[in-house]
Design a protein around this motif. Sequence first.
Motif, mmCIF file in Angstrom:
data_model
loop_
_atom_site.group_PDB
_atom_site.id
_atom_site.type_symbol
_atom_site.label_atom_id
_atom_site.label_comp_id
_atom_site.label_asym_id
_atom_site.label_seq_id
_atom_site.Cartn_x
_atom_site.Cartn_y
_atom_site.Cartn_z
ATOM 1 N N ALA A 1 0.820 -1.211 0.000
ATOM 2 C CA ALA A 1 0.000 0.000 0.000
ATOM 3 C C ALA A 1 0.861 1.272 0.000
ATOM 4 C CB ALA A 1 -0.953 0.005 1.195
ATOM 5 N N SER A 2 2.085 1.176 0.506
ATOM 6 C CA SER A 2 2.956 2.360 0.521
ATOM 7 C C SER A 2 3.592 2.603 -0.848
ATOM 8 C CB SER A 2 4.042 2.215 1.591
ATOM 9 O OG SER A 2 4.989 1.223 1.221
ATOM 10 N N VAL A 3 3.674 1.582 -1.684
ATOM 11 C CA VAL A 3 4.290 1.703 -3.004
ATOM 12 C C VAL A 3 3.230 1.922 -4.090
ATOM 13 C CG1 VAL A 3 5.719 0.491 -4.728
ATOM 14 C CG2 VAL A 3 6.245 0.287 -2.286
ATOM 15 N N TYR A 4 2.054 1.372 -3.873
ATOM 16 C CA TYR A 4 0.946 1.457 -4.845
ATOM 17 C C TYR A 4 0.694 2.890 -5.353
ATOM 18 C CZ TYR A 4 -3.917 1.205 -6.507
ATOM 19 O OH TYR A 4 -5.076 1.326 -7.226
ATOM 20 N N PRO A 5 0.649 3.907 -4.463
ATOM 21 C CA PRO A 5 0.423 5.275 -4.979
ATOM 22 C C PRO A 5 1.504 5.724 -5.962
ATOM 23 C CG PRO A 5 0.149 5.220 -2.596
ATOM 24 C CD PRO A 5 0.705 3.877 -3.005
ATOM 25 N N HIS A 6 2.712 5.186 -5.818
ATOM 26 C CA HIS A 6 3.792 5.539 -6.739
ATOM 27 C C HIS A 6 3.554 4.917 -8.119
ATOM 28 C CE1 HIS A 6 6.102 7.450 -3.560
ATOM 29 N NE2 HIS A 6 5.797 6.399 -2.805
ATOM 30 N N TYR A 7 3.036 3.674 -8.141
ATOM 31 C CA TYR A 7 2.667 3.045 -9.414
ATOM 32 C C TYR A 7 1.583 3.878 -10.102
ATOM 33 C CZ TYR A 7 4.957 -1.412 -8.042
ATOM 34 O OH TYR A 7 5.847 -2.386 -7.681
ATOM 35 N N VAL A 8 0.571 4.277 -9.322
ATOM 36 C CA VAL A 8 -0.546 5.061 -9.866
ATOM 37 C C VAL A 8 -0.043 6.415 -10.371
ATOM 38 C CG1 VAL A 8 -2.732 6.199 -9.320
ATOM 39 C CG2 VAL A 8 -2.287 3.879 -8.465
ATOM 40 N N GLU B 1 -0.369 7.936 -14.053
ATOM 41 C CA GLU B 1 -1.161 9.159 -14.264
ATOM 42 C C GLU B 1 -0.336 10.287 -14.864
ATOM 43 O OE1 GLU B 1 -3.038 9.772 -10.434
ATOM 44 O OE2 GLU B 1 -4.751 8.503 -11.011
ATOM 45 N N ARG B 2 0.956 10.353 -14.521
ATOM 46 C CA ARG B 2 1.833 11.373 -15.124
ATOM 47 C C ARG B 2 1.889 11.220 -16.642
ATOM 48 N NH1 ARG B 2 5.355 10.339 -10.853
ATOM 49 N NH2 ARG B 2 6.647 9.011 -12.149
ATOM 50 N N LYS B 3 1.678 9.990 -17.114
ATOM 51 C CA LYS B 3 1.745 9.708 -18.547
ATOM 52 C C LYS B 3 0.356 9.574 -19.171
ATOM 53 C CE LYS B 3 6.248 9.439 -18.628
ATOM 54 N NZ LYS B 3 7.119 10.116 -19.562
ATOM 55 N N ARG C 1 -5.609 4.997 -12.744
ATOM 56 C CA ARG C 1 -5.561 4.065 -11.614
ATOM 57 C C ARG C 1 -6.257 2.757 -11.999
ATOM 58 N NH1 ARG C 1 -5.453 4.442 -5.828
ATOM 59 N NH2 ARG C 1 -5.143 6.669 -6.071
ATOM 60 N N ALA C 2 -7.356 2.857 -12.734
ATOM 61 C CA ALA C 2 -8.092 1.658 -13.157
ATOM 62 C C ALA C 2 -7.198 0.743 -13.998
ATOM 63 C CB ALA C 2 -9.342 2.044 -13.935
ATOM 64 N N GLU C 3 -6.352 1.338 -14.843
ATOM 65 C CA GLU C 3 -5.439 0.526 -15.660
ATOM 66 C C GLU C 3 -4.365 -0.123 -14.792
ATOM 67 O OE1 GLU C 3 -5.295 2.468 -20.061
ATOM 68 O OE2 GLU C 3 -4.617 3.780 -18.441
ATOM 69 N N VAL C 4 -3.869 0.595 -13.802
ATOM 70 C CA VAL C 4 -2.891 0.019 -12.866
ATOM 71 C C VAL C 4 -3.538 -1.175 -12.148
ATOM 72 C CG1 VAL C 4 -1.558 0.417 -10.750
ATOM 73 C CG2 VAL C 4 -1.605 2.168 -12.549
ATOM 74 N N ASP C 5 -4.767 -0.973 -11.674
ATOM 75 C CA ASP C 5 -5.475 -2.052 -10.981
ATOM 76 C C ASP C 5 -5.698 -3.250 -11.903
ATOM 77 O OD1 ASP C 5 -5.518 -0.398 -8.786
ATOM 78 O OD2 ASP C 5 -7.687 -0.058 -8.813
ATOM 79 N N GLU C 6 -6.071 -2.982 -13.148
ATOM 80 C CA GLU C 6 -6.291 -4.073 -14.110
ATOM 81 C C GLU C 6 -5.028 -4.913 -14.277
ATOM 82 O OE1 GLU C 6 -7.676 -4.727 -18.776
ATOM 83 O OE2 GLU C 6 -7.818 -2.729 -17.904
ATOM 84 N N ILE D 1 3.981 -1.962 -15.181
ATOM 85 C CA ILE D 1 3.649 -0.555 -14.895
ATOM 86 C C ILE D 1 4.477 0.362 -15.797
ATOM 87 C CG2 ILE D 1 3.660 1.273 -13.137
ATOM 88 C CD1 ILE D 1 1.483 -0.926 -12.689
ATOM 89 N N ASP D 2 5.730 -0.001 -16.014
ATOM 90 C CA ASP D 2 6.603 0.769 -16.898
ATOM 91 C C ASP D 2 6.039 0.784 -18.325
ATOM 92 O OD1 ASP D 2 9.126 2.250 -17.048
ATOM 93 O OD2 ASP D 2 9.780 0.641 -18.385
ATOM 94 N N GLU D 3 5.584 -0.377 -18.801
ATOM 95 C CA GLU D 3 5.003 -0.456 -20.146
ATOM 96 C C GLU D 3 3.751 0.421 -20.236
ATOM 97 O OE1 GLU D 3 4.413 -4.631 -20.947
ATOM 98 O OE2 GLU D 3 6.554 -4.982 -21.248
#
Length: 116
Positions: A12-19, A23-25, A29-34, A101-103
Amino acid sequence: MPEHRIFTTSFASVYPHYVAKAERKGRTRAEVDEIILWLTGFSPEAFAARLADQSDFRTLFAQAPAMNPARTSIKGVICGVRVEEVEDPLMREIRYLDKLIDELARGKAMAKILRG
């Protein structure tokens, strides 16, 4: 060799960084979750529970109901390391997620990210 710190880090502490990276690109969030649900087999509810209970990476992947068999087709370099050459099984799962996530952040189509 001591265990890597990421294994006991709360997902949960890293998840916001993935999102945030997505989002910067212009991704969501829905795509990250998918991506996470595709990789782990969690239902949206079970994944939300893992975030809420602050599961660490080790627990998240240990409790994943069905790691996607297509994940072994994920290839490439993340953090200067070829994901397919990562020896530690848990670290390899984490790097698979990092690579997906990078892709996403690089604008790749979801069908390709999810190895469709």
